[in-house]
Design a protein around this motif. Structure first.
Motif, PDB file in Angstrom:
ATOM      1  N   SER A 172       4.999  -7.796   6.672  1.00  0.00           N
ATOM      2  CA  SER A 172       5.675  -7.086   6.091  1.00  0.00           C
ATOM      3  C   SER A 172       5.334  -6.129   4.830  1.00  0.00           C
ATOM      4  CB  SER A 172       6.785  -7.891   5.355  1.00  0.00           C
ATOM      5  OG  SER A 172       7.863  -8.165   6.396  1.00  0.00           O
ATOM      6  N   VAL A 173       4.254  -7.049   4.315  1.00  0.00           N
ATOM      7  CA  VAL A 173       3.361  -6.349   3.397  1.00  0.00           C
ATOM      8  C   VAL A 173       2.240  -5.613   4.211  1.00  0.00           C
ATOM      9  CG1 VAL A 173       1.543  -6.725   1.274  1.00  0.00           C
ATOM     10  CG2 VAL A 173       3.175  -8.301   1.542  1.00  0.00           C
ATOM     11  N   ASN A 174       1.501  -6.081   5.401  1.00  0.00           N
ATOM     12  CA  ASN A 174       1.016  -4.967   5.894  1.00  0.00           C
ATOM     13  C   ASN A 174       1.150  -4.016   6.377  1.00  0.00           C
ATOM     14  OD1 ASN A 174      -1.514  -7.444   5.720  1.00  0.00           O
ATOM     15  ND2 ASN A 174      -0.715  -7.356   7.621  1.00  0.00           N
ATOM     16  N   ARG A 175       2.606  -3.540   6.846  1.00  0.00           N
ATOM     17  CA  ARG A 175       3.074  -2.242   7.616  1.00  0.00           C
ATOM     18  C   ARG A 175       2.814  -1.913   6.197  1.00  0.00           C
ATOM     19  NH1 ARG A 175       5.853  -6.811  11.160  1.00  0.00           N
ATOM     20  NH2 ARG A 175       7.253  -7.067   9.713  1.00  0.00           N
ATOM     21  N   LEU A 176       3.469  -1.986   5.373  1.00  0.00           N
ATOM     22  CA  LEU A 176       3.857  -1.245   3.802  1.00  0.00           C
ATOM     23  C   LEU A 176       2.086  -0.494   3.676  1.00  0.00           C
ATOM     24  CD1 LEU A 176       5.536  -3.028   1.355  1.00  0.00           C
ATOM     25  CD2 LEU A 176       6.071  -0.906   2.228  1.00  0.00           C
ATOM     26  N   LEU A 177       1.227  -1.252   3.811  1.00  0.00           N
ATOM     27  CA  LEU A 177      -0.659  -0.670   3.328  1.00  0.00           C
ATOM     28  C   LEU A 177      -0.454  -0.580   5.158  1.00  0.00           C
ATOM     29  CD1 LEU A 177      -1.326  -4.483   1.354  1.00  0.00           C
ATOM     30  CD2 LEU A 177      -0.674  -2.466   0.457  1.00  0.00           C
ATOM     31  N   LEU A 178      -0.092  -0.133   5.381  1.00  0.00           N
ATOM     32  CA  LEU A 178      -0.558   0.767   6.796  1.00  0.00           C
ATOM     33  C   LEU A 178      -1.739  -0.124   7.430  1.00  0.00           C
ATOM     34  CD1 LEU A 178      -0.162   4.621   5.746  1.00  0.00           C
ATOM     35  CD2 LEU A 178       1.547   3.262   7.721  1.00  0.00           C
ATOM     36  N   ALA A 179      -2.106  -1.033   7.591  1.00  0.00           N
ATOM     37  CA  ALA A 179      -2.955  -2.060   7.852  1.00  0.00           C
ATOM     38  C   ALA A 179      -3.082  -1.332   8.936  1.00  0.00           C
ATOM     39  CB  ALA A 179      -2.936  -3.380   8.460  1.00  0.00           C
ATOM     40  N   ASP A 180      -2.296  -1.013  10.003  1.00  0.00           N
ATOM     41  CA  ASP A 180      -3.258  -0.411  11.665  1.00  0.00           C
ATOM     42  C   ASP A 180      -3.857   1.089  11.366  1.00  0.00           C
ATOM     43  OD1 ASP A 180      -0.824   1.045  10.847  1.00  0.00           O
ATOM     44  OD2 ASP A 180       0.277   1.795  12.396  1.00  0.00           O
ATOM     45  N   GLU A 181      -3.680   1.132   9.963  1.00  0.00           N
ATOM     46  CA  GLU A 181      -4.747   2.697  10.171  1.00  0.00           C
ATOM     47  C   GLU A 181      -5.470   2.121   9.145  1.00  0.00           C
ATOM     48  OE1 GLU A 181      -3.581   6.418  10.692  1.00  0.00           O
ATOM     49  OE2 GLU A 181      -1.611   5.904  11.513  1.00  0.00           O
ATOM     50  N   ASP A 182      -5.264   1.283   8.302  1.00  0.00           N
ATOM     51  CA  ASP A 182      -7.060   0.695   7.471  1.00  0.00           C
ATOM     52  C   ASP A 182      -6.498  -0.310   6.632  1.00  0.00           C
ATOM     53  OD1 ASP A 182      -8.721   1.480   5.124  1.00  0.00           O
ATOM     54  OD2 ASP A 182      -7.388   1.689   3.592  1.00  0.00           O
ATOM     55  N   ALA A 216       4.638  -5.946  -5.665  1.00  0.00           N
ATOM     56  CA  ALA A 216       3.419  -5.598  -5.408  1.00  0.00           C
ATOM     57  C   ALA A 216       2.366  -4.920  -4.738  1.00  0.00           C
ATOM     58  CB  ALA A 216       2.215  -6.498  -6.065  1.00  0.00           C
ATOM     59  N   ALA A 217       3.126  -5.231  -3.842  1.00  0.00           N
ATOM     60  CA  ALA A 217       2.294  -3.543  -2.425  1.00  0.00           C
ATOM     61  C   ALA A 217       3.023  -2.316  -3.076  1.00  0.00           C
ATOM     62  CB  ALA A 217       2.431  -4.328  -0.840  1.00  0.00           C
ATOM     63  N   SER A 218       4.582  -2.024  -2.687  1.00  0.00           N
ATOM     64  CA  SER A 218       4.544  -0.694  -2.770  1.00  0.00           C
ATOM     65  C   SER A 218       4.702  -0.507  -3.966  1.00  0.00           C
ATOM     66  CB  SER A 218       6.645  -1.796  -3.147  1.00  0.00           C
ATOM     67  OG  SER A 218       6.757  -2.440  -1.359  1.00  0.00           O
ATOM     68  N   ALA A 219       4.526  -1.210  -5.442  1.00  0.00           N
ATOM     69  CA  ALA A 219       4.184  -0.504  -6.693  1.00  0.00           C
ATOM     70  C   ALA A 219       2.889  -0.145  -6.214  1.00  0.00           C
ATOM     71  CB  ALA A 219       3.903  -1.936  -7.625  1.00  0.00           C
ATOM     72  N   MET A 220       2.028  -0.296  -5.412  1.00  0.00           N
ATOM     73  CA  MET A 220       0.025  -0.117  -5.494  1.00  0.00           C
ATOM     74  C   MET A 220       1.138   1.805  -4.865  1.00  0.00           C
ATOM     75  SD  MET A 220      -3.340  -1.113  -3.587  1.00  0.00           S
ATOM     76  CE  MET A 220      -2.306  -0.439  -1.817  1.00  0.00           C
ATOM     77  N   LEU A 221       1.513   1.352  -3.492  1.00  0.00           N
ATOM     78  CA  LEU A 221       1.823   2.750  -2.922  1.00  0.00           C
ATOM     79  C   LEU A 221       2.562   4.266  -3.859  1.00  0.00           C
ATOM     80  CD1 LEU A 221       2.928   0.622   0.745  1.00  0.00           C
ATOM     81  CD2 LEU A 221       0.863   2.330  -0.090  1.00  0.00           C
ATOM     82  N   GLU A 222       2.945   3.154  -4.709  1.00  0.00           N
ATOM     83  CA  GLU A 222       4.298   4.653  -5.345  1.00  0.00           C
ATOM     84  C   GLU A 222       3.688   4.535  -6.673  1.00  0.00           C
ATOM     85  OE1 GLU A 222       7.837   1.700  -6.010  1.00  0.00           O
ATOM     86  OE2 GLU A 222       8.473   1.897  -3.957  1.00  0.00           O
ATOM     87  N   GLY A 223       2.619   4.033  -6.708  1.00  0.00           N
ATOM     88  CA  GLY A 223       1.680   4.415  -8.012  1.00  0.00           C
ATOM     89  C   GLY A 223       2.516   4.016  -9.566  1.00  0.00           C
TER      90      GLY A 223
END
Length: 224
Positions: A172-182, A216-223
Motif C-alpha cells: 500500500s505504501v509503495n503504491r503511494l510512493l509510486l515505487a514502480d516509477e521511482d 507518514a508516507a501520505s504526509a510526505m506526498l502532501e507536504g
C-alpha cells in the motif's frame, strides 16, 4: 513555500546548514538534492523529491537552527509553480554545490546511496516468486532495485519473516510512493530515518500500527 523557495533557502543558507551537519548527515541532504535535480519535470515528481529534501533537513538540523524554524510550518505548495523551472533551479543548485565541494566526493554521493540500499538484505526474483501465491503476478507493488552485479533485487523488509509473502501495508505504501516509477526513492524512504516515526519505517514494521506508516508516507506526498 513552494519548491523554488526551498531551493533559494538552501542556497542562501548553505554555509550555516553545512556547519550544522556531520558528514553523513550532509551526504543524506545532498543525495536528496541530487534526486530532485534528476527528477522528471513533472509536478508530482518535483513535489515529492522536494519534500524529501525538506524532510532530510528537518531530520538532521538542530531544533534551534534558523533554517529548521523556516521549514517547520509551511507546506510545500501545489502548482501553479512551473515544474520545469524548479527542475532547472535544482540542477543549478546541484552544479553550485558540486563546484563548492571536491568533485570526486559529490559525484559519488548518489552512487554511495545506491550501494547502501543494495547492501540491505534482499531477495532474488526466484525467491520472491516462491513466496508469492500468485507467482510473478504477486510481485506487483513491490520495490525491486537493479543491482549491476546480481540483477534485480527485492528488499527483504517487504516480506513477512524468513519465508512469508509480501506485507500488505508495504504494498500500500509503495503504491503511494509510486515505487514502480521511482524504486530508489521509495527504498530510501523505507530505509532512512523518519522524523514523524522516530526511526526507519522498515525497522518499525510490526511495531507501529499500519495506519501510522501509511500516514507518514501520505504526509510526505502532501507536504505536511
Amino acid at each position: 513555500m513552494n519548491p523554488e523557495d526551498l531551493l533559494t533557502l538552501i542556497r542562501t543558507h548553505w554555509p550555516d546548514i553545512r556547519s550544522a551537519l556531520d558528514d553523513e548527515q550532509r551526504d543524506v541532504v545532498l543525495t536528496r538534492l541530487q534526486v530532485l535535480a534528476a527528477a522528471p519535470a513533472e509536478a508530482w515528481a518535483i513535489r515529492r523529491a522536494a519534500q524529501g529534501v525538506k524532510l532530510a533537513l528537518l531530520d538532521h538540523l538542530p531544533p534551534d537552527h534558523s533554517v529548521r524554524s523556516a521549514l517547520d510550518g509551511p507546506r510545500l505548495a501545489e502548482p501553479p509553480w512551473e515544474a520545469r523551472a524548479v527542475a532547472e533551479r535544482a540542477r543549478e543548485l546541484q552544479a553550485w554545490l558540486t563546484a563548492a565541494a571536491p568533485p570526486a566526493h559529490t559525484a559519488g554521493i548518489l552512487a554511495d546511496a545506491r550501494r547502501r540500499l543494495l547492501a540491505e538484505p534482499s531477495l532474488s526474483p526466484e525467491e520472491v516468486r516462491a513466496r508469492c501465491a500468485d507467482g510473478a503476478e504477486g510481485t506487483t507493488g513491490l520495490i525491486h532495485l537493479d543491482d549491476p552485479v546480481r540483477g534485480p533485487r527485492y528488499p527483504a523488509f517487504q516480506f513477512t519473516g524468513r519465508e512469508g509473502g509480501p506485507l500488505p501495508v508495504v504494498c500500500s505504501v509503495n503504491r503511494l510512493l509510486l515505487a514502480d516509477e521511482d524504486p530508489w526513492g521509495a527504498a530510501d524512504w523505507w530505509l532512512s530515518g523518519n522524523l514523524w516515526l522516530g526511526g526507519a519505517p522498515a525497522a518499525l514494521l510490526g511495531r507501529l500500527p499500519d495506519d501510522l506508516l501509511v500516514g507518514a508516507a501520505s504526509a510526505m506526498l502532501e507536504g505536511d
